[in-house]
Design a protein around this motif. Structure first.
Motif, PDB file in Angstrom:
ATOM      1  N   LEU A 217       0.824  -1.205   0.000  1.00 29.06           N
ATOM      2  CA  LEU A 217       0.000   0.000   0.000  1.00 29.06           C
ATOM      3  C   LEU A 217       0.860   1.257   0.000  1.00 29.06           C
ATOM      4  O   LEU A 217       0.587   2.210  -0.739  1.00 29.06           O
ATOM      5  N   LEU A 218       1.908   1.258   0.806  1.00 27.65           N
ATOM      6  CA  LEU A 218       2.803   2.411   0.836  1.00 27.65           C
ATOM      7  C   LEU A 218       3.410   2.661  -0.539  1.00 27.65           C
ATOM      8  O   LEU A 218       3.443   3.802  -1.019  1.00 27.65           O
ATOM      9  N   GLY A 219       3.878   1.607  -1.183  1.00 29.10           N
ATOM     10  CA  GLY A 219       4.459   1.767  -2.512  1.00 29.10           C
ATOM     11  C   GLY A 219       3.452   2.289  -3.523  1.00 29.10           C
ATOM     12  O   GLY A 219       3.770   3.169  -4.336  1.00 29.10           O
ATOM     13  N   ASN A 220       2.226   1.781  -3.472  1.00 26.77           N
ATOM     14  CA  ASN A 220       1.199   2.232  -4.405  1.00 26.77           C
ATOM     15  C   ASN A 220       0.777   3.673  -4.143  1.00 26.77           C
ATOM     16  O   ASN A 220       0.479   4.428  -5.081  1.00 26.77           O
ATOM     17  N   VAL A 221       0.757   4.066  -2.873  1.00 31.74           N
ATOM     18  CA  VAL A 221       0.410   5.451  -2.535  1.00 31.74           C
ATOM     19  C   VAL A 221       1.525   6.402  -2.975  1.00 31.74           C
ATOM     20  O   VAL A 221       1.255   7.497  -3.484  1.00 31.74           O
ATOM     21  N   LEU A 222       2.765   6.001  -2.790  1.00 34.58           N
ATOM     22  CA  LEU A 222       3.883   6.858  -3.193  1.00 34.58           C
ATOM     23  C   LEU A 222       3.850   7.150  -4.697  1.00 34.58           C
ATOM     24  O   LEU A 222       4.291   8.213  -5.146  1.00 34.58           O
ATOM     25  N   HIS A 223       3.323   6.186  -5.469  1.00 36.91           N
ATOM     26  CA  HIS A 223       3.232   6.372  -6.920  1.00 36.91           C
ATOM     27  C   HIS A 223       1.809   6.729  -7.367  1.00 36.91           C
ATOM     28  O   HIS A 223       1.573   6.936  -8.551  1.00 36.91           O
ATOM     29  N   TRP A 224       0.876   6.766  -6.429  1.00 32.43           N
ATOM     30  CA  TRP A 224      -0.538   7.007  -6.726  1.00 32.43           C
ATOM     31  C   TRP A 224      -0.997   6.173  -7.917  1.00 32.43           C
ATOM     32  O   TRP A 224      -1.573   6.669  -8.878  1.00 32.43           O
ATOM     33  N   ASP A 225      -0.726   4.865  -7.803  1.00 26.68           N
ATOM     34  CA  ASP A 225      -1.126   3.925  -8.844  1.00 26.68           C
ATOM     35  C   ASP A 225      -2.572   3.509  -8.572  1.00 26.68           C
ATOM     36  O   ASP A 225      -2.830   2.580  -7.806  1.00 26.68           O
ATOM     37  N   VAL A 226      -3.501   4.185  -9.199  1.00 25.65           N
ATOM     38  CA  VAL A 226      -4.918   3.980  -8.907  1.00 25.65           C
ATOM     39  C   VAL A 226      -5.379   2.571  -9.248  1.00 25.65           C
ATOM     40  O   VAL A 226      -6.158   1.967  -8.502  1.00 25.65           O
ATOM     41  N   ASP A 227      -4.895   2.019 -10.362  1.00 26.36           N
ATOM     42  CA  ASP A 227      -5.314   0.673 -10.748  1.00 26.36           C
ATOM     43  C   ASP A 227      -4.910  -0.336  -9.684  1.00 26.36           C
ATOM     44  O   ASP A 227      -5.701  -1.198  -9.284  1.00 26.36           O
ATOM     45  N   TYR A 228      -3.664  -0.247  -9.206  1.00 30.01           N
ATOM     46  CA  TYR A 228      -3.203  -1.163  -8.163  1.00 30.01           C
ATOM     47  C   TYR A 228      -3.920  -0.895  -6.841  1.00 30.01           C
ATOM     48  O   TYR A 228      -4.280  -1.833  -6.119  1.00 30.01           O
ATOM     49  N   LEU A 229      -4.113   0.365  -6.497  1.00 28.16           N
ATOM     50  CA  LEU A 229      -4.809   0.695  -5.255  1.00 28.16           C
ATOM     51  C   LEU A 229      -6.229   0.142  -5.252  1.00 28.16           C
ATOM     52  O   LEU A 229      -6.716  -0.358  -4.235  1.00 28.16           O
ATOM     53  N   ALA A 230      -6.889   0.218  -6.407  1.00 29.37           N
ATOM     54  CA  ALA A 230      -8.268  -0.259  -6.495  1.00 29.37           C
ATOM     55  C   ALA A 230      -8.362  -1.769  -6.350  1.00 29.37           C
ATOM     56  O   ALA A 230      -9.416  -2.301  -5.974  1.00 29.37           O
ATOM     57  N   ARG A 231      -7.255  -2.471  -6.624  1.00 30.02           N
ATOM     58  CA  ARG A 231      -7.258  -3.931  -6.529  1.00 30.02           C
ATOM     59  C   ARG A 231      -6.658  -4.445  -5.232  1.00 30.02           C
ATOM     60  O   ARG A 231      -6.657  -5.644  -4.987  1.00 30.02           O
ATOM     61  N   GLN A 232      -6.149  -3.551  -4.386  1.00 27.91           N
ATOM     62  CA  GLN A 232      -5.511  -4.008  -3.157  1.00 27.91           C
ATOM     63  C   GLN A 232      -6.545  -4.200  -2.061  1.00 27.91           C
ATOM     64  O   GLN A 232      -6.674  -3.407  -1.130  1.00 27.91           O
ATOM     65  N   LEU A 233      -7.275  -5.290  -2.174  1.00 28.72           N
ATOM     66  CA  LEU A 233      -8.361  -5.603  -1.252  1.00 28.72           C
ATOM     67  C   LEU A 233      -8.126  -6.970  -0.599  1.00 28.72           C
ATOM     68  O   LEU A 233      -7.431  -7.812  -1.165  1.00 28.72           O
ATOM     69  N   PRO A 234      -8.730  -7.206   0.562  1.00 33.24           N
ATOM     70  CA  PRO A 234      -8.597  -8.517   1.191  1.00 33.24           C
ATOM     71  C   PRO A 234      -9.255  -9.618   0.359  1.00 33.24           C
ATOM     72  O   PRO A 234      -8.884 -10.781   0.454  1.00 33.24           O
ATOM     73  N   VAL A 235     -10.238  -9.237  -0.449  1.00 41.08           N
ATOM     74  CA  VAL A 235     -10.929 -10.185  -1.323  1.00 41.08           C
ATOM     75  C   VAL A 235     -11.117  -9.560  -2.691  1.00 41.08           C
ATOM     76  O   VAL A 235     -11.522  -8.396  -2.805  1.00 41.08           O
TER      77      VAL A 235
END
Length: 306
Positions: free
Chosen positions: A156-174
């Motif tokens: 999550l930290l890495g995705n936030v640092l790059h504001w990678d919305v596609d990855y952030l949207a998929r980083q879910l427990p399910v």
């Protein structure tokens, strides 16, 4: 006794096991990961987290089989496979195995050299594709991985640092089954690496302690170190960072992935979901399979120096 500052308490062996059971059960229930009758395929690597989650699921009464991918990373892969097979055999569990070199004509070191990309790229993509394929071919309801709280917070930290919305949207427990992908779940997102290691120690689970030799220098590991430094000064920071993201931010990002927006088609070669005519895995097989095998020592470089 084990001291867990984020819980502001010390735990004996019995209560540590109870903590782990409660935290996994809460994650499964809160995020509706799967039910008691679902067939579960656990992606196992030989490390503490994947073996711990398989053990916890079996102890809790779930129907869970294991799936192991031989990555061809020299002695590391040989040893990891030994731990996985021993774990399954000792408990009478069903284990499905795939070997990249034998079944697809390449391994991770060769893929790294052939594609001129970091080994972790080929490794992660290969495993994801094969997990999906094994689940669909085997008729499983869900793929479970051993990603823990430390893993998810670092990603999550890495995705936030790059504001990678596609990855952030998929980083879910399910991740629900959709567009040809099986359901995926991470029951250990409420447990830290230290807690899963303690579970293994108490339960007598032997696991591979060494990290992958070609992962040294990976940015993910650096992000873990950063968060560990913060956690040391402010216990429970990691859990607040990740769990509050899931509760407060993830709902706002729903529908932002390529898959959710219906931008996928079927691979012309294997039928897997993809954004192009041929999926990334089939392209990798073609490229790496045509390359001469590369010993793991040749791709270590700075990554293999401690």
């Amino acid at each position: 006794m084990i001291d867990l500052p984020r819980h502001n308490a010390n735990f004996c062996a019995e209560h540590l096991l109870q903590l782990c059971r409660r935290q996994m059960a809460k994650a499964i229930d809160d995020y509706s990961m799967f039910g008691p009758d679902d067939r579960i395929l656990v992606a196992v690597s030989g490390g503490k987290d994947s073996l711990a989650v398989w053990d916890m699921l079996i102890e809790a009464g779930y129907q869970a089989d294991g799936f192991y991918v031989g990555l061809g990373i020299g002695d590391y892969s040989e040893e990891s496979g030994t731990y996985v097979r021993a774990f399954a055999e000792e408990r009478g569990l069903h284990l499905v195995t795939v070997d990249l070199r034998e079944d697809y004509g390449y391994d991770v070191p060769t893929a790294a050299r052939a594609t001129k990309r970091v080994p972790c790229s080929a490794c992660g993509m290969s495993k994801r594709h094969l997990f999906d394929k094994a689940a669909i071919d085997g008729g499983y309801d869900v793929v479970v991985t051993g990603h823990n709280l430390d893993d998810e917070a670092a990603v999550l930290l890495g995705n936030v640092l790059h504001w990678d919305v596609d990855y952030l949207a998929r980083q879910l427990p399910v991740l629900e089954a959709a567009n040809g992908f099986p359901r995926k779940a991470k029951p250990l997102v409420r447990l830290t690496e230290r807690e899963t290691a303690a579970w293994c120690l108490i339960r007598g689970i032997d696991y591979l302690v060494e990290e992958c030799p070609i992962a040294a220098g990976n940015r993910h590991l650096h992000h873990k170190d950063v968060l560990n430094a913060i956690e040391k000064e402010s216990p429970s920071t990691k859990s607040a960072f990740y769990l509050n993201f899931i509760d407060n931010m993830a709902p706002l990002l729903a529908g932002q992935t390529a898959a959710a927006q219906g931008e996928l088609r079927h691979c012309d070669r294997c039928g897997a979901p993809t954004t192009g005519e041929v999926c990334a895995f089939c392209r990798l097989v073609a490229t790496a399979g045509a390359h001469e095998p590369v010993p793991v020592e040749l791709v270590l470089g700075k990554r293999g120096r401690r």
